[in-house]
Design a protein around this motif. Structure first.
Motif, PDB file in Angstrom:
ATOM      1  N   ALA A  15     -32.922  81.167  63.726  1.00 12.45           N
ATOM      2  CA  ALA A  15     -33.895  81.190  62.386  1.00 12.45           C
ATOM      3  C   ALA A  15     -35.340  80.797  63.796  1.00 12.45           C
ATOM      4  O   ALA A  15     -34.976  79.719  64.602  1.00 12.45           O
ATOM      5  CB  ALA A  15     -33.623  79.398  62.319  1.00 12.45           C
ATOM      6  N   PRO A  49     -38.956  79.168  65.501  1.00 12.46           N
ATOM      7  CA  PRO A  49     -39.423  77.634  65.594  1.00 12.46           C
ATOM      8  C   PRO A  49     -41.071  77.586  63.960  1.00 12.46           C
ATOM      9  O   PRO A  49     -41.004  78.593  63.466  1.00 12.46           O
ATOM     10  CB  PRO A  49     -40.181  77.422  66.679  1.00 12.46           C
ATOM     11  N   THR A  50     -41.407  76.621  63.625  1.00 15.91           N
ATOM     12  CA  THR A  50     -42.224  76.567  62.855  1.00 15.91           C
ATOM     13  C   THR A  50     -43.401  77.128  63.217  1.00 15.91           C
ATOM     14  O   THR A  50     -44.685  77.931  62.466  1.00 15.91           O
ATOM     15  CB  THR A  50     -42.616  74.750  62.314  1.00 15.91           C
ATOM     16  N   TYR A  51     -43.823  76.369  64.365  1.00 18.37           N
ATOM     17  CA  TYR A  51     -44.971  77.225  65.397  1.00 18.37           C
ATOM     18  C   TYR A  51     -45.304  78.797  65.380  1.00 18.37           C
ATOM     19  O   TYR A  51     -46.316  79.204  65.674  1.00 18.37           O
ATOM     20  CB  TYR A  51     -44.956  76.783  66.515  1.00 18.37           C
ATOM     21  N   LEU A  69     -44.415  80.499  62.696  1.00 17.08           N
ATOM     22  CA  LEU A  69     -44.448  81.690  61.668  1.00 17.08           C
ATOM     23  C   LEU A  69     -44.752  82.821  61.478  1.00 17.08           C
ATOM     24  O   LEU A  69     -44.994  83.014  60.460  1.00 17.08           O
ATOM     25  CB  LEU A  69     -43.677  80.584  60.685  1.00 17.08           C
ATOM     26  N   ASP A  70     -46.322  81.950  61.861  1.00 15.40           N
ATOM     27  CA  ASP A  70     -47.491  82.454  61.391  1.00 15.40           C
ATOM     28  C   ASP A  70     -48.047  83.653  62.114  1.00 15.40           C
ATOM     29  O   ASP A  70     -48.961  83.646  61.822  1.00 15.40           O
ATOM     30  CB  ASP A  70     -48.542  81.694  61.115  1.00 15.40           C
TER      31      ASP A  70
END
Length: 278
Positions: free
Chosen positions: A92, A94-96, A98-99
């Motif tokens: 998975a 990380p959130t930072y 994803l974009d």
């Protein structure tokens, strides 16, 4: 005999090269042979016909396609490209992250730098990049002087010219180049490329004649000449609040044939002469 290394029958040439090296003229002959291959292939393609011609053309077509692909890949090597296909990560993200989109950064210049170079080259473009060359016999007319008209050191300019306000002719015995009054111009019809309007502006000077530096010094105006015109009447103002006095324009017609000077304002000119606002 035991000291000699056993050589297979099909490797004796390689073994000889390893032991004794190549001929002194080997690389030069190889270079010439490779250079002759294209000529030989062209001659063969012109002579062959029938089924052999079809097979040969099919083979050469495949070679050309492969060459174009190689050149295209070489050109695209220095441009940023996005990764093809959404590759799913094993773990998975990380959130930072994803974009973010995957990109292959080139080793050399990016496309943005290349575009900046193109813009810079276009900045100094002129309306007429190439003009026809003018011979000296067409530019000057020989003037015969002396009691028996035996002297021929004077020249009369046959093209449109510009002379300044305080111009005074030299004495007759010392004036080599004569610029006729009928071919002297002080104003030009200048077209603004953005406004699509034409204004009659005063000429300040001749900046550059592409034919010769001597013509620039004489103030000769031919097709393609860069002149400086007074644009203070147009009300051009800089970002700093200063009035633009002079800008460059390029002559687009043959003034000696039309009887007037038509020019187009150059976009690339940096503000050459500036007056402060009162």
């Amino acid at each position: 005999m035991d000291s000699l290394k056993y050589v297979y029958s099909n490797e004796y040439i390689e073994e000889h090269i390893k032991r004794h090296g190549r001929r002194l003229d080997y690389f030069e002959k190889r270079r010439k042979r490779i250079a002759r291959e294209s000529h030989r292939a062209s001659a063969t393609a012109q002579k062959v016909f029938g089924l052999k011609a079809k097979l040969l053309h099919k083979k050469r077509h495949a070679e050309k396609v492969q060459l174009r692909k190689t050149l295209k890949a070489h050109d695209e090597r220095n441009v940023k490209q996005r990764d093809a296909g959404p590759a799913l990560p094993d773990t998975a993200l990380p959130t930072y992250l994803l974009d973010r989109e995957g990109e292959r950064d080139a080793k050399a210049l990016s496309s943005a730098v290349k575009q900046r170079r193109k813009d810079k080259a276009a900045k100094y473009a002129v309306p007429l990049p190439k003009v026809r060359g003018i011979a000296e016999e067409e530019m000057f007319k020989v003037m015969r002087t002396g009691k028996s008209k035996s002297k021929a050191w004077k020249r009369m300019v046959t093209k449109a010219t510009f002379v300044g306000e305080g111009f005074t002719r030299k004495p007759v015995k010392m004036e080599r180049f004569v610029r006729p009054m009928a071919l002297r111009f002080k104003k030009a019809n200048v077209t603004h490329p953005d406004l699509k309007a034409t204004f009659q502006l005063s000429i300040i000077g001749v900046k550059k004649n592409p034919q010769s530096p001597m013509y620039t010094q004489l103030g000769v105006m031919t097709k393609g000449t860069i002149i400086e015109v007074n644009v203070s009447e147009l009300g051009m103002v800089t970002t700093g609040g200063k009035v633009v006095f002079g800008k460059y324009a390029q002559v687009t017609n043959n003034p000696e044939n039309d009887g007037c000077i038509n020019a187009v304002l150059c976009k690339w000119l940096s503000l050459f002469r500036i007056l402060s606002v009162n």
